[in-house]
Design an enzyme around this catalytic site. Sequence first.
Site, PDB file in Angstrom:
ATOM      1  N   PHE A  91       0.812  -1.226   0.000  1.00  0.00           N
ATOM      2  CA  PHE A  91       0.000   0.000   0.000  1.00  0.00           C
ATOM      3  C   PHE A  91       0.843   1.273   0.000  1.00  0.00           C
ATOM      4  O   PHE A  91       0.480   2.274   0.614  1.00  0.00           O
ATOM      5  CB  PHE A  91      -0.965  -0.010   1.195  1.00  0.00           C
ATOM      6  CG  PHE A  91      -1.508  -1.368   1.491  1.00  0.00           C
ATOM      7  CD1 PHE A  91      -2.440  -1.945   0.640  1.00  0.00           C
ATOM      8  CD2 PHE A  91      -1.045  -2.109   2.562  1.00  0.00           C
ATOM      9  CE1 PHE A  91      -2.916  -3.236   0.883  1.00  0.00           C
ATOM     10  CE2 PHE A  91      -1.509  -3.387   2.803  1.00  0.00           C
ATOM     11  CZ  PHE A  91      -2.451  -3.960   1.960  1.00  0.00           C
ATOM     12  N   CYS A  92       1.982   1.226  -0.685  1.00  0.00           N
ATOM     13  CA  CYS A  92       2.892   2.381  -0.752  1.00  0.00           C
ATOM     14  C   CYS A  92       3.273   2.868   0.648  1.00  0.00           C
ATOM     15  O   CYS A  92       3.405   4.071   0.883  1.00  0.00           O
ATOM     16  CB  CYS A  92       2.271   3.521  -1.551  1.00  0.00           C
ATOM     17  SG  CYS A  92       2.042   3.142  -3.287  1.00  0.00           S
ATOM     18  N   ASN A  93       3.447   1.923   1.570  1.00  0.00           N
ATOM     19  CA  ASN A  93       3.838   2.259   2.938  1.00  0.00           C
ATOM     20  C   ASN A  93       4.768   1.165   3.461  1.00  0.00           C
ATOM     21  O   ASN A  93       4.391   0.349   4.301  1.00  0.00           O
ATOM     22  CB  ASN A  93       2.601   2.399   3.834  1.00  0.00           C
ATOM     23  CG  ASN A  93       2.922   3.009   5.188  1.00  0.00           C
ATOM     24  OD1 ASN A  93       4.054   2.951   5.664  1.00  0.00           O
ATOM     25  ND2 ASN A  93       1.916   3.588   5.822  1.00  0.00           N
TER      26      ASN A  93
END
Length: 834
Positions: A380-382
């Site tokens: 999740f781009c994290n």
Amino acid sequence: FVCILGITYLDHAGSALFPESLLKAFTDDLRNNIYGNPHSQNISSKLTYDTIEHVRYRILQHFHTTAEDYTIIFTSGCTAALKLVAESFPWIPEGTKQPSSRFCYLTDSHTSVVGMRGITASMNVLSFPITPEDLLFAESRLPAEEQNCTTPHLFSYPAQSNFSGTKYPLSWIQDIKSGKLCPIKVPGKWFVLLDAASYVSSSPLDLGVHQADFIPISFYKIFGFPTGLGALLVNNRIAPLLRKTYFGGGTAAAYLAGEDFYFPRTSIAERFEDGTVSFLDIIALKHGFDVLEKLTGGMEKIKQHTFALAHYTYTVLSNLKYANGAPVVRIYSDTDFRSPDVQGPIINFNVLDENGEVLGFSQVDKMASLHNIHVRTGCFCNTGACQMHLDISNKDIQRNLQAGHVCGDDIDLVDGRPTGSVRISFGYMSSFEDAQTFLNFIIATRLSKLDTEIPFQSVTKLTTESVSDDLPSFNNADKLSPILQISDGDLRSDLSATKTSLNWQPPEPEADSIRAAVSETAVPTCRKSGKPITVANIYLYPIKSCSAFEVTEWPVGNQGLLYDRNWMVVNQNGVCMTQKQEPRLCLINPSIDLKQKIMVIQAEGMHPISVSLEDNTEKEGVVCESKVCSHRVKTYDCGERIADWFSMFLGRPCRLIRQSSDMKNKSHQKNTKGLSSATNISLSLVNEAQYLLINVASILQLKEHISARLEKPLEIDELIQRFRANIVVSAPESFEEEEWAEISIGALQFQVVGPCSRCQIICIDQQSGERNKEILQSLSAARGRKTNFGIYLMNRALHSSFSDILSVGSQVLPVLKENTEILPPTSSEEKCSG
């Protein structure tokens, strides 16, 4: 919504879904209006500019703040807003004489925040990752000798983790800015960037309380449409410190192509919005806010509704067990989902088998798709949160990359260990059935029928306990449909202006003080003629751009003639309508009855309707902000009854709004040189000044030039009406008013602030609403290519606590100015007497 497609959509943290009513309202808007490039000066461009400004105010209102505290800079999204902060923050690099800046960010941050360190590194500024634990146990307060350092540092953290839904304390903002919390112990001044993209999709954000310096957002997270549009909300205290090197179209006040000379625009928003903004998408936002409020009742209800669904789903999901007692899922969370103040509507997990081994997220995603359930998988781009919750080391990340795994692919397991997880998230249109469908999918694919008995007992119990009856239900909101319908009408009628003689008298006790002696400065200097000048006519325009109301005497207040332009008609976007866009406004005849304290509005073919003169701010609807010729005003709506009357007559959706009396002296002011010392002059909904004065002699001279160019000569009264003045005087010489610096009429003193540069409104016949472009051309020819006609006046502050009066027949005493050429008002916009 998508229920008609049989889809259960559970990726609202990725993007909200848009309802049909949003698309219909937007397309209706585009069909009924022409929106030009806001950098132009034509009518359609002005409409675009005003609508965009109205949307800026609507955004600030949504976040409980005002233009005094924050500026809206439109960007292509949250990522572009973050990049803008990194590029423009006033960093002090390493190697200078003073202490250098630091960029710190929470490890539970989106890729776009972490990516800011690439820019800071190029500027020779050091970056430091901060874990939530680091900040919670950070030492507070620097030594006294280090507290005076002004080196700017920036700390960024998410209001809500897009990985787990954890809500980090908004109190950190003030704690860090005040020095109570220090991300790292260095001397200097801390500024806070609050990444609100995930948070604001389902929670209210009050920037009046939590005043972060930078707040980047993406609107599709809230509305689902439009995409590719975001904004950076900048605290006005830091805005002047921002630096910018590139200047795109529209950002320059002036520049030279042949030399290194550039002067930026004064507006922070215009300085940083390179090129033409996505103006149609910005206009769509207005409808997004309208629909969101209409369907849900506001962000607080969305917060409670989405959390109830997440709490219910979390409770059931965390209690699912295999026959051997092993859990069905492993949930990655920092909270126990007890409060919406610390947990958002996001559940992150991996599915396990009976032996506790993780099933790859790609497999779960494919199975969910077979059940028409849409989830999100991966990191999740994290990466920071993914590493923390899944216990993935830095070496693991590098090893997985060597094994061929990159962000966003479907390699979900490397050596039996997960590279990511599954995320479900709820939005305002999510339903209890969505939660049940998802839980049924997990149960059906992981558990036998015997295993499901106890969990479903829990489901039944939680259905009644977790989801409160008073929470909004959005199941029957709008169905997605391409069907669009609009209706349009074109009504014609003729009405003439009403002429009224009003016997108004001020309160007796102070009548003498009102008639105070005229100041010495009002004694006229040399004039071309000794004949007296008198007031011939007095007009007020209660509703901006509607018909004149002629009187013989009238009260004067601190904003001009009492009730002059106190109301205005706005379109469905809350933008002021004038005769430029809607000539038929001149056929609407308002009149004021001071005794009954009402305004009566008439138009041919319509029953008269009345509006109270009492200030009904508290009784009526929402107070909103808008712009009138670049002036910001606060207004309130006059209600549905009046809106229906205007909409019916004009054949298009519109409303009547009134200037809010408690904001008259705050929101619409003009600093005018030469007027009472250090005093801001208060304006109503006029364009440029409190009064507009014209001279009958000037009208007569102009009439000769115009009549020679027209087939049918114009009557003098018709010309006077076209120029929409407040005060008409009978001076002996034509255009001698342009040589006046000040005038006095009775006890009233006025400053001349400039000529009125005329627009196409003078081409509109005020009796029929028909246009004749020859009038403006004739004025330009008669005046040597100028379109100036009439002068603007500002009233010196009244000495009395109540109104004086202006009367027909009163003598006008002018004071000539030394320089006989009146400079136009200092504005780039064309002004008119609307």
